[in-house]
Design a protein around this motif. Structure first.
Motif, PDB file in Angstrom:
ATOM      1  N   PHE A  31      18.434  33.480   4.190  1.00 58.97           N
ATOM      2  CA  PHE A  31      17.609  34.113   5.228  1.00 58.97           C
ATOM      3  C   PHE A  31      18.469  34.587   6.395  1.00 58.97           C
ATOM      4  CE2 PHE A  31      17.178  30.190   7.959  1.00 58.97           C
ATOM      5  CZ  PHE A  31      17.671  29.265   7.060  1.00 58.97           C
ATOM      6  N   ASN A  32      17.830  35.176   7.397  1.00 56.25           N
ATOM      7  CA  ASN A  32      18.448  35.598   8.662  1.00 56.25           C
ATOM      8  C   ASN A  32      19.819  36.260   8.491  1.00 56.25           C
ATOM      9  OD1 ASN A  32      16.221  34.213   9.467  1.00 56.25           O
ATOM     10  ND2 ASN A  32      17.257  32.761  10.809  1.00 56.25           N
ATOM     11  N   LYS A 201       6.997  30.489  24.592  1.00 58.15           N
ATOM     12  CA  LYS A 201       7.777  29.253  24.555  1.00 58.15           C
ATOM     13  C   LYS A 201       9.288  29.509  24.628  1.00 58.15           C
ATOM     14  CE  LYS A 201       8.499  24.927  22.215  1.00 58.15           C
ATOM     15  NZ  LYS A 201       8.415  24.167  20.989  1.00 58.15           N
ATOM     16  N   LYS A 202       9.748  30.480  23.857  1.00 54.01           N
ATOM     17  CA  LYS A 202      11.174  30.825  23.825  1.00 54.01           C
ATOM     18  C   LYS A 202      11.295  32.285  23.423  1.00 54.01           C
ATOM     19  CE  LYS A 202      12.444  26.656  21.280  1.00 54.01           C
ATOM     20  NZ  LYS A 202      13.020  26.180  20.028  1.00 54.01           N
ATOM     21  N   ILE A 203      12.351  32.940  23.907  1.00 57.62           N
ATOM     22  CA  ILE A 203      12.689  34.254  23.363  1.00 57.62           C
ATOM     23  C   ILE A 203      14.193  34.284  23.119  1.00 57.62           C
ATOM     24  CG2 ILE A 203      10.766  35.558  24.347  1.00 57.62           C
ATOM     25  CD1 ILE A 203      12.573  36.412  26.638  1.00 57.62           C
ATOM     26  N   GLY A 204      14.650  35.253  22.345  1.00 55.20           N
ATOM     27  CA  GLY A 204      16.090  35.357  22.099  1.00 55.20           C
ATOM     28  C   GLY A 204      16.418  36.716  21.529  1.00 55.20           C
ATOM     29  N   PRO A 205      17.700  37.128  21.682  1.00 51.83           N
ATOM     30  CA  PRO A 205      18.107  38.393  21.091  1.00 51.83           C
ATOM     31  C   PRO A 205      18.111  38.321  19.569  1.00 51.83           C
ATOM     32  CG  PRO A 205      20.003  37.307  22.090  1.00 51.83           C
ATOM     33  CD  PRO A 205      18.804  36.463  22.413  1.00 51.83           C
ATOM     34  N   GLY A 206      18.026  39.481  18.916  1.00 50.27           N
ATOM     35  CA  GLY A 206      18.034  39.512  17.457  1.00 50.27           C
ATOM     36  C   GLY A 206      19.157  40.390  16.951  1.00 50.27           C
ATOM     37  N   ALA A 207      18.816  41.638  16.590  1.00 50.60           N
ATOM     38  CA  ALA A 207      19.803  42.546  16.003  1.00 50.60           C
ATOM     39  C   ALA A 207      20.721  43.129  17.077  1.00 50.60           C
ATOM     40  CB  ALA A 207      19.059  43.662  15.281  1.00 50.60           C
ATOM     41  N   VAL A 208      21.820  43.718  16.637  1.00 48.43           N
ATOM     42  CA  VAL A 208      22.760  44.397  17.538  1.00 48.43           C
ATOM     43  C   VAL A 208      22.026  45.515  18.278  1.00 48.43           C
ATOM     44  CG1 VAL A 208      24.852  45.835  17.590  1.00 48.43           C
ATOM     45  CG2 VAL A 208      24.697  43.899  16.014  1.00 48.43           C
ATOM     46  N   PRO A 209      22.177  45.612  19.605  1.00 50.96           N
ATOM     47  CA  PRO A 209      21.501  46.669  20.365  1.00 50.96           C
ATOM     48  C   PRO A 209      21.841  48.063  19.825  1.00 50.96           C
ATOM     49  CG  PRO A 209      22.398  45.017  21.840  1.00 50.96           C
ATOM     50  CD  PRO A 209      22.909  44.685  20.472  1.00 50.96           C
ATOM     51  N   VAL A 272       9.141  35.033  11.290  1.00 47.66           N
ATOM     52  CA  VAL A 272       9.931  36.232  11.026  1.00 47.66           C
ATOM     53  C   VAL A 272      11.039  36.240  12.076  1.00 47.66           C
ATOM     54  CG1 VAL A 272       8.083  37.564   9.941  1.00 47.66           C
ATOM     55  CG2 VAL A 272       8.410  37.785  12.391  1.00 47.66           C
ATOM     56  N   PHE A 273      12.294  36.400  11.615  1.00 47.53           N
ATOM     57  CA  PHE A 273      13.441  36.216  12.504  1.00 47.53           C
ATOM     58  C   PHE A 273      14.526  37.201  12.082  1.00 47.53           C
ATOM     59  CE2 PHE A 273      17.244  34.237  14.185  1.00 47.53           C
ATOM     60  CZ  PHE A 273      16.819  33.577  15.332  1.00 47.53           C
ATOM     61  N   THR A 274      15.036  38.003  13.024  1.00 49.70           N
ATOM     62  CA  THR A 274      16.047  39.006  12.637  1.00 49.70           C
ATOM     63  C   THR A 274      17.387  38.787  13.309  1.00 49.70           C
ATOM     64  OG1 THR A 274      16.475  41.360  12.330  1.00 49.70           O
ATOM     65  CG2 THR A 274      15.496  40.738  14.424  1.00 49.70           C
ATOM     66  N   ASN A 275      18.436  39.113  12.544  1.00 48.45           N
ATOM     67  CA  ASN A 275      19.798  39.167  13.066  1.00 48.45           C
ATOM     68  C   ASN A 275      20.418  40.531  12.820  1.00 48.45           C
ATOM     69  OD1 ASN A 275      19.785  36.445  13.662  1.00 48.45           O
ATOM     70  ND2 ASN A 275      20.770  35.865  11.761  1.00 48.45           N
ATOM     71  N   GLY A 276      19.704  41.431  12.119  1.00 47.90           N
ATOM     72  CA  GLY A 276      20.361  42.665  11.730  1.00 47.90           C
ATOM     73  C   GLY A 276      19.401  43.815  11.523  1.00 47.90           C
ATOM     74  N   TYR A 289      15.052  40.847   7.954  1.00 45.86           N
ATOM     75  CA  TYR A 289      14.604  39.629   8.622  1.00 45.86           C
ATOM     76  C   TYR A 289      14.392  38.492   7.624  1.00 45.86           C
ATOM     77  CZ  TYR A 289       9.805  40.901   7.178  1.00 45.86           C
ATOM     78  OH  TYR A 289       8.684  41.225   6.460  1.00 45.86           O
ATOM     79  N   GLY A 290      14.503  37.289   8.148  1.00 48.53           N
ATOM     80  CA  GLY A 290      14.231  36.106   7.342  1.00 48.53           C
ATOM     81  C   GLY A 290      12.740  35.816   7.379  1.00 48.53           C
ATOM     82  N   GLY A 291      12.169  35.492   6.202  1.00 46.74           N
ATOM     83  CA  GLY A 291      10.767  35.087   6.125  1.00 46.74           C
ATOM     84  C   GLY A 291      10.701  33.590   5.930  1.00 46.74           C
ATOM     85  N   ALA A 292      10.070  32.897   6.881  1.00 50.91           N
ATOM     86  CA  ALA A 292       9.828  31.448   6.788  1.00 50.91           C
ATOM     87  C   ALA A 292      11.102  30.647   6.501  1.00 50.91           C
ATOM     88  CB  ALA A 292       8.755  31.161   5.733  1.00 50.91           C
TER      89      ALA A 292
END
Ligand code: BMA
Length: 313
Positions: A31-32, A201-209, A272-276, A289-292
Motif C-alpha cells: 500500500f501507500n 483530528k489530523k492532517i498531513g501532506p500526501g503526494a509531491v506538490p 484512503v492514503f496517498t504518497n504519489g 493511493y493505499g486502500g485500507a
C-alpha cells in the motif's frame, strides 16, 4: 474510470491495481506507494509488509500507469551507516516512501519509527535513475514528525518540504526550508486541522506538490473521528508559487473518502492514503493511493477541478 458527476475524483473501475498476490514473497499487504514518471515509464515504490511485520520498499514498473509489474525482489537496503543500521534498518523502519525528482536526482523521503526513544522521524534516501541502488542521506527531521515530502524544485534558492509534526505541531501541515536537503529550519504552519471537517483530528501532506499557474497543488490527507474508529480521506490545498509557506486555499470537502470495499476493510478500516500522484500532459492527475492499508488503487482527476476546489468557500 467510474465516473460519478457528484465527485471530481474518479476511481479506476478495476481497482485495486496491486495486491499482495502480485508479489512473490510472504507479503501480507502492499500500500501507500510513491510514484514518479520517467518519460513514458511509471516507477512506483510500494510499501510492503510481511507476516512478521517486516517492511520492504519494492519497485514496480508500468508503461500505462495502470498495470504495474513488481520486480522479483525488494530494494536492498544500504549497509554500513551506523545511524541507518541502528535506528532505521534494525526495525525495518522505512515506510510511506514519497519520491521527488529534483535537480536531476531521485529522492525518497520516508517515515521511520526510530529506535532511539523518539517515535517517528523522517529519513532521506537517494536512488539512481534505474531504481536499483539506494543511498542513505540521513534522518532529516526532529522527532516526532512524519509524512514528509520534498517540493520538486528549489524556490528562491532554497529546498522546501511539507511535513506533519505530531503532538507538538498539533497534527497540522507545516512547511520548512533547507540549504542542502539535510538541515531544515524556518518552520511555518500552512494549514491547521481545525479548518477541515474531514480532517478535524489530523492532517498531513500526501503526494509531491504539483506546480500549476495557480500555485503549488498539494494532495493531502485528513483524519476524522467516527465513534470507535478513524476515517482517512484525501483533499487538496494550494500554496503560493514563490513562497510555499503561504496558503492560497484548500478543499472544504474531501475529494476522496473511503466507500469501496477495498477502502473500508483491510489491515486498517476506512483508509484512503496517498504518497504519489502523476500530473499528465492532458490535464489529468493520476492519484495512487493505499486502500485500507492493504492494497494499491488508482483514481483520476482533472487538474483544473482540483484547483477549483481550493477556491474560497
Ligand atoms: C498513517 C500512516 C499511513 C497509514 C495511515 C492509516 O498514520 O501510518 O501509513 O496508511 O496511518 O493507518
Amino acid at each position: 474510470m467510474l465516473y460519478d458527476e457528484k465527485y471530481i475524483v474518479h476511481r479506476y473501475e478495476n481497482n485495486p491495481i496491486l495486491t499482495k498476490n502480485d508479489f512473490p514473497y510472504d507479503t501480507v499487504a502492499v500500500f501507500n506507494p510513491g510514484v514518479v514518471k520517467q518519460g513514458s515509464k511509471y516507477m512506483m515504490i510500494c510499501r510492503c509488509e510481511d507476516s512478521s511485520f517486516n517492511r520492504y520498499m519494492w519497485v514496480a514498473e508500468s508503461y500505462d500507469g495502470i498495470k504495474f509489474t513488481p520486480r522479483l525482489h525488494p530494494l536492498e537496503m544500504p549497509k554500513g551507516d551506523m545511524i541507518f543500521d541502528e535506528y532505521v534498518h534494525a526495525t525495518k523502519s522505512y515506510w510511506d516512501p514519497r519520491i521527488t525528482y529534483l535537480e536531476g536526482k531521485y529522492y525518497i523521503v520516508h517515515a521511520a519509527d526510530v529506535t532511539n526513544g523518539a517515535s517517528c522521524q523522517l529519513g532521506l534516501f537517494e536512488i539512481d535513475e534505474n531504481f536499483e541502488k539506494l543511498v542513505w542521506r540521513g534522518l532529516i527531521s526532529e522527532p516526532d514528525n512524519r509524512n514528509g515530502v520534498l517540493f520538486p524544485e528549489k524556490i528562491n534558492g532554497k529546498y522546501y518540504r511539507l511535513d506533519r509534526p505530531n503532538d507538538n505541531g498539533g497534527f497540522d501541515i507545516w512547511c520548512c526550508s533547507s540549504p542542502d536537503l539535510i538541515h531544515w529550519g524556518n518552520p511555518r504552519r500552512v494549514l491547521a486541522k481545525e479548518r477541515l471537517g474531514w480532517g478535524e483530528k489530523k492532517i498531513g501532506p500526501g503526494a509531491v506538490p504539483i506546480k500549476t499557474e495557480a500555485g503549488w497543488l498539494c494532495i493531502i490527507h485528513g483524519v476524522r473521528r467516527q465513534c470507535t474508529d478513524e476515517v482517512y480521506s484525501l483533499g487538496v490545498m494550494l500554496l503560493d508559487l514563490e513562497d510555499p509557506t503561504k496558503l492560497i486555499g484548500y478543499s472544504a470537502r474531501a475529494i476522496l473518502a473511503p466507500e469501496m470495499p477495498y477502502e473500508l476493510l483491510g489491515q486498517s478500516m476506512n483508509v484512503v492514503f496517498t504518497n504519489g500522484a502523476v500530473a499528465e500532459d492532458d490535464g489529468t492527475v493520476k492519484i495512487y493511493y493505499g486502500g485500507a492499508d492493504q492494497v494499491i488503487c488508482l483514481a483520476i482527476a482533472n487538474i483544473n477541478d482540483l484547483i477549483e476546489s481550493c477556491k474560497p468557500h
